[in-house]
Design a protein around this motif. Sequence first.
Motif, mmCIF file in Angstrom:
data_model
loop_
_atom_site.group_PDB
_atom_site.id
_atom_site.type_symbol
_atom_site.label_atom_id
_atom_site.label_comp_id
_atom_site.label_asym_id
_atom_site.label_seq_id
_atom_site.Cartn_x
_atom_site.Cartn_y
_atom_site.Cartn_z
ATOM 1 N N GLY A 215 0.798 -1.320 0.152
ATOM 2 C CA GLY A 215 -0.015 0.044 0.111
ATOM 3 C C GLY A 215 0.858 1.367 0.005
ATOM 4 O O GLY A 215 0.716 2.215 -0.628
ATOM 5 N N ARG A 216 1.857 1.324 0.798
ATOM 6 C CA ARG A 216 2.830 2.416 0.689
ATOM 7 C C ARG A 216 3.627 2.710 -0.316
ATOM 8 O O ARG A 216 3.863 3.800 -0.540
ATOM 9 C CB ARG A 216 3.775 2.176 2.063
ATOM 10 N N TYR A 217 3.595 1.622 -1.265
ATOM 11 C CA TYR A 217 4.293 2.002 -2.509
ATOM 12 C C TYR A 217 3.713 3.022 -3.331
ATOM 13 O O TYR A 217 4.151 3.620 -4.182
ATOM 14 C CB TYR A 217 4.472 0.674 -3.477
ATOM 15 N N PHE A 218 2.361 3.180 -3.071
ATOM 16 C CA PHE A 218 1.310 3.844 -4.038
ATOM 17 C C PHE A 218 1.381 5.324 -3.535
ATOM 18 O O PHE A 218 0.639 6.084 -3.974
ATOM 19 C CB PHE A 218 0.173 3.132 -4.508
ATOM 20 N N ASP A 219 1.969 5.749 -2.355
ATOM 21 C CA ASP A 219 1.778 6.959 -1.754
ATOM 22 C C ASP A 219 2.834 7.758 -2.574
ATOM 23 O O ASP A 219 3.467 7.466 -3.241
ATOM 24 C CB ASP A 219 2.276 6.677 -0.379
ATOM 25 N N THR B 89 -3.281 10.358 -4.942
ATOM 26 C CA THR B 89 -3.883 9.551 -4.037
ATOM 27 C C THR B 89 -3.416 8.088 -4.271
ATOM 28 O O THR B 89 -2.847 7.850 -5.226
ATOM 29 C CB THR B 89 -5.289 9.381 -3.620
ATOM 30 N N ARG B 90 -3.451 7.096 -3.277
ATOM 31 C CA ARG B 90 -2.945 6.036 -3.558
ATOM 32 C C ARG B 90 -3.757 5.311 -4.593
ATOM 33 O O ARG B 90 -3.143 4.534 -5.585
ATOM 34 C CB ARG B 90 -3.036 4.962 -2.380
ATOM 35 N N HIS C 162 -2.337 6.609 -7.963
ATOM 36 C CA HIS C 162 -1.227 6.293 -8.439
ATOM 37 C C HIS C 162 -1.197 4.724 -8.759
ATOM 38 O O HIS C 162 -0.320 4.056 -9.836
ATOM 39 C CB HIS C 162 -0.137 6.196 -7.237
ATOM 40 N N ALA C 163 -1.892 3.890 -7.992
ATOM 41 C CA ALA C 163 -2.155 2.565 -8.611
ATOM 42 C C ALA C 163 -2.663 2.341 -9.939
ATOM 43 O O ALA C 163 -2.228 1.488 -10.636
ATOM 44 C CB ALA C 163 -3.116 1.816 -7.185
ATOM 45 N N ASN D 120 7.337 4.483 -0.913
ATOM 46 C CA ASN D 120 7.196 5.316 -1.959
ATOM 47 C C ASN D 120 8.472 6.042 -2.142
ATOM 48 O O ASN D 120 8.707 6.788 -3.277
ATOM 49 C CB ASN D 120 6.007 6.315 -1.476
#
Length: 483
Positions: free
Chosen positions: A342-346, A379-380, A383-384, A447
């Motif tokens: 989840g943090r990868y898409f911050d 937002t996440r 980005h996702a 991120n």
Amino acid sequence: MQERARTLRWLLVVLGTTVLSRIAYWTALGVRFDADTLPWYIQYIDPPLLRTRLVESLLYLHDQPPLFNLFLGVVLKAFPERYAAAFAVLYLGCGLLLACGLFLLLVRLGTSAPLAAALTLAFSIHPGTVLYENWLFYTYPVACMLCLAALFLHRWVEGRKLADGVLLGLLLALVVLTRGTFHPVWLLAIVVGLWLLLPESRRQLAYVGLIPLLLVALVYAKNYVLFDKAVSGKFILSSTLTTLTVDRLPAAERERLVRAGELSQASGVRPRMQRLADYEAFLGRFEDTGIALLDQRVKASGMPNYHHLGWDAVGDLQYRDAMYVLRRYPRLYLGAVWENFGRYFDPAASYFSTPFAPPEYPNSERLEGLMNALARLQTRPFHAVVLGACALFAAWVGARWLLLRFGRGRTERAPREDALAITLLFCLFNVVFLGLVTVLLSDGEQNRYRFKVTPLYFAMFGVLLGSLARRFAAARSASRRAA
């Protein structure tokens, strides 16, 4: 000739706008280069050693690739009093080089010059990019080197000029020797991939791949001879794995396992990784070697010196404990991986679990308004969707090219199509590689790690937008002809 002149004009627009944005950030918002990381970060050799014993310290540096510490030491020696200003100028130059490289890469990939300029400026003047440009760490230079590597890869595949191939190889070697995440296996995978994809260029590829592999092999051979270590980053890896596993155990359960001898006493030390003396109680006292880098326990700043050989022994215990907990309590690790995903898409410069949290990082406070406004859009889920679309598009282009190139026995060269597909596959390989490493083996800041490949995402996004624009234009033209 007209096309080249048009591209040059847009490149000047990109560079000029980037420079003006930096002036505005400096004057209107008070952004300043932050070199305060120099005395504290665990990756860095202690500044007094960089100033006085640089060659010796680099020779015995064993848990980090040497290049960034070499860069720090050279600047400290050349500008002993005004090193912060020197770093600021060098990072600004890196930013301009990155903007230039991204724009030229987009144009070579078939993106129109106006769209390439717009995408490059969307990246280069973004406040998140400015934060990384004004932070003394290897993230920004690595992002620049990866972007330039993609550019010279495209140039080499299309034109087969040895100079472009040699520059590509040097850039790949520099990445490995700067950031431990990019393991020699990463470099070997790229060289082998090009060997398989370009059979007609294997003679030249032998020269292109030989230089980076030799440079990297020399450094790792030195570590193996002096320390019996085949890779760098062993202690940091064991520490992050401990965070993903042992530290997620309930305190009572962790203490019970330590008492039962299932976990080593290293897992009972709290707070973890503060003083080497806390571990000597059960590891025994570490003898001095006569090498300052390896014997120094505390840096001049008061931060532990994690280049001391004793931390290797601590890392071995932590690694064994982490593997035990991973086998016994796999759900703890899987829960950590899901959080990491989840943090990868911050946003790349969001405050959570990054070094940019105010008040420790004043530039974040100065840019807080801009960052908050953009965070409402970036937002996440946003980005996702965007990053996922870029990766899927690159995979589709690469798979289609592979089928045409090899599936039907085609032997004739199509340099432009080859260069486009192989460059997109290079971008895709890097975002997947870095994503897997940071999600599976890091304890936060995914991120931040993603920023290194953000220019590659922009390159894929530019090709995707250009493809959609051409399809839309062709559909409109067909519709008009039918009417």
